[in-house]
Design an enzyme around this catalytic site. Structure first.
Site, PDB file in Angstrom:
ATOM      1  CB  THR A  73      21.267  -6.140   3.114  1.00  0.00           C
ATOM      2  OG1 THR A  73      20.719  -6.732   4.546  1.00  0.00           O
ATOM      3  CG2 THR A  73      22.608  -6.243   3.265  1.00  0.00           C
ATOM      4  CG  ASN A 152      17.249  -5.453  13.995  1.00  0.00           C
ATOM      5  OD1 ASN A 152      17.596  -4.404  14.114  1.00  0.00           O
ATOM      6  ND2 ASN A 152      17.898  -6.764  14.060  1.00  0.00           N
ATOM      7  CD  GLN A 180      12.532  -5.536  12.031  1.00  0.00           C
ATOM      8  OE1 GLN A 180      10.965  -5.940  12.350  1.00  0.00           O
ATOM      9  NE2 GLN A 180      13.299  -6.541  11.814  1.00  0.00           N
ATOM     10  CB  ALA A 201       9.252  -7.231   0.082  1.00  0.00           C
ATOM     11  CB  CYS A 330      21.927 -11.347  11.131  1.00  0.00           C
ATOM     12  SG  CYS A 330      20.174 -10.651  10.850  1.00  0.00           S
TER      13      CYS A 330
HETATM   14  C1  PLP Z   1      15.927  -7.248   8.208  1.00  0.00           C
HETATM   15  C2  PLP Z   1      16.672  -6.141   8.350  1.00  0.00           C
HETATM   16  C3  PLP Z   1      17.581  -5.806   7.470  1.00  0.00           C
HETATM   17  C4  PLP Z   1      17.955  -6.564   6.497  1.00  0.00           C
HETATM   18  O1  PLP Z   1      16.871  -6.747   5.503  1.00  0.00           O
HETATM   19  P1  PLP Z   1      17.284  -7.484   4.308  1.00  0.00           P
HETATM   20  O2  PLP Z   1      15.927  -7.012   3.162  1.00  0.00           O
HETATM   21  O3  PLP Z   1      17.001  -9.100   4.705  1.00  0.00           O
HETATM   22  O4  PLP Z   1      18.489  -7.272   3.337  1.00  0.00           O
HETATM   23  C5  PLP Z   1      17.997  -4.399   7.656  1.00  0.00           C
HETATM   24  N1  PLP Z   1      17.811  -3.669   8.719  1.00  0.00           N
HETATM   25  C6  PLP Z   1      16.758  -3.954   9.560  1.00  0.00           C
HETATM   26  C7  PLP Z   1      16.497  -3.011  10.651  1.00  0.00           C
HETATM   27  C8  PLP Z   1      16.147  -5.125   9.432  1.00  0.00           C
HETATM   28  O5  PLP Z   1      15.274  -5.495  10.410  1.00  0.00           O
END
Ligand code: PLP
Length: 383
Positions: A73, A152, A180, A201, A330
């Protein structure tokens, strides 16, 4: 009570035992600040250097091109807002696609409120972007294109190398959210002509709260405006004391995932195919639809819609036995139909009848058999 079978690996993954072991010293005796001029600092600094090199190597980048962040994010925010702020004198137009994560669409909307223009390119019913449509969206004042590697929700894999070429032929910067994809498909920022790439991670058996932004330093050298002012860590692009235990865990997770990638993605694809075959046999092929291209997809992902089944009720009913999600973690609490599923042409009703299976390292063939059983039974009861 037995723990439910975990099939929500798109939302997050457990920390691998090897990762935890690598982290432990930095949660205990080795607590130094990597900026400190003494033994404690040197140990932290050396661990971070080595981790940075591991992560860079995994995507064919150089260590200086890795900027640690709190996750994908923050990396997406830094990439999109940081480029917009650094390049606005050259143009105020950005391009992205309709199925991006909210961590990309959100910063884009924010930039619109500041006077930037954003073109959101639609995707085809299979979830893939049409390269001709994308190309037509590019303008002389376009400064950035952002397209994710793997989705995702529906797991589809975009034609990243071809998008990279389209952008570079026009001297437009290319950002990709690879949250992902890291550890699940091979990533190469040179071959794919990616200028900025977001990583995290916790989707790959590492700790939550750590990720990175890859920022290209040559051909071209990407300029970026920091979104945090303060310390001079990470070349002043991301101020704040670095967290050695998280960074070491991140690198260990990446190292493990890359080492096992070919075998593990084959194993996951076999399990996913077993799941699909079992659902087809027991529910009937006409009882559900598969969302997104089946062959251009992450091997860990299956996303289906079961008409006239309320996915929220279904996931709740399954909750004792299997942990799955009706959409992205989310947004699944919001009961709003997924923007990704609507972008591939699903009606709001069908979008609300969708479930996402996310397989992972711990998933076994027996887990899949049990999943088929309980899903089929729950659909009978609810349907
Ligand atoms: C999980 C995800 C995010 C967010 O990642 P965080 O490390 O939890 O902030 C952003 N983009 C995609 C495609 C995700 O799957």
């Amino acid at each position: 009570m037995n723990s439910p079978i975990y099939l929500d690996h798109h939302a997050t993954t457990p920390i691998a035992p090897e990762v935890l072991a690598a982290m432990m010293p930095f949660l205990t005796e080795q607590f130094g600040n990597a900026g400190s001029p003494h033994q404690y600092g040197w140990v932290a600094d050396a661990a971070i250097k080595s981790a940075r090199a591991t992560i860079a190597q995994a995507i064919n980048a150089s260590p200086e091109e890795i900027i640690f962040t709190s996750g994908a994010t923050e990396a997406n925010n830094l990439a999109i807002k940081g480029v917009a702020e650094a390049y606005f004198s050259q143009g105020k137009h950005l391009v992205t696609i309709a199925t991006e994560h909210s961590a990309v669409l959100g910063p884009c909307r924010y930039l619109e409120s500041l006077g930037f223009e954003v073109t959101i390119v639609p995707v085809k019913p299979d979830g893939l972007v049409d390269l001709n449509v994308l190309e037509q969206a590019l303008r002389s004042d376009t400064i950035l294109v952002s397209v994710m590697v793997a989705n995702n929700e529906i797991g589809v894999l975009q034609p990243i190398a071809r998008i990279g070429k389209l952008c570079h032929d026009r001297q437009i910067l290319f950002h990709s959210d690879a949250a992902q994809a890291l550890g699940y498909v091979p990533l190469d920022v040179q071959a794919m002509q990616i200028d900025l790439m977001s990583l995290t991670a916790h989707k790959v058996y590492g700790p939550k709260g750590i990720g990175a932004l890859y920022v290209r330093r040559r051909n071209p050298r990407v300029q970026l405006a920091s979104q945090l002012q303060g310390g001079d860590q990470e070349r002043s692009l991301r101020s704040g004391t670095l967290s050695p235990f998280q960074i070491v865990g991140f690198a260990k997770a990446v190292e493990l995932a890359i080492a096992e990638l070919p075998q593990e993605s084959k194993r996951l694809a076999e399990l996913r195919d077993q799941l699909l075959a079992g659902l087809s046999q027991n529910l009937g092929q006409d009882r559900f639809v598969i969302n997104g291209s089946l062959n251009r997809r992450l091997s860990k992902n299956l996303n289906i819609s079961i008409p006239n089944i309320d996915a929220a009720a279904l996931t709740l009913a399954l909750g004792q036995s299997i942990a799955i999600s009706s959409g992205s973690a989310c947004t699944s609490q919001s009961l709003k139909p997924s923007h990704v599923l609507q972008a591939i042409g699903l009606s709001p009703e069908l979008a609300l009848a969708s479930i996402r299976f996310g397989l992972g390292r711990g998933t076994t063939a027996a887990d899949i058999e049990r999943t088929i059983e309980v899903v089929v039974e729950a659909v009978r009861v609810l349907g």
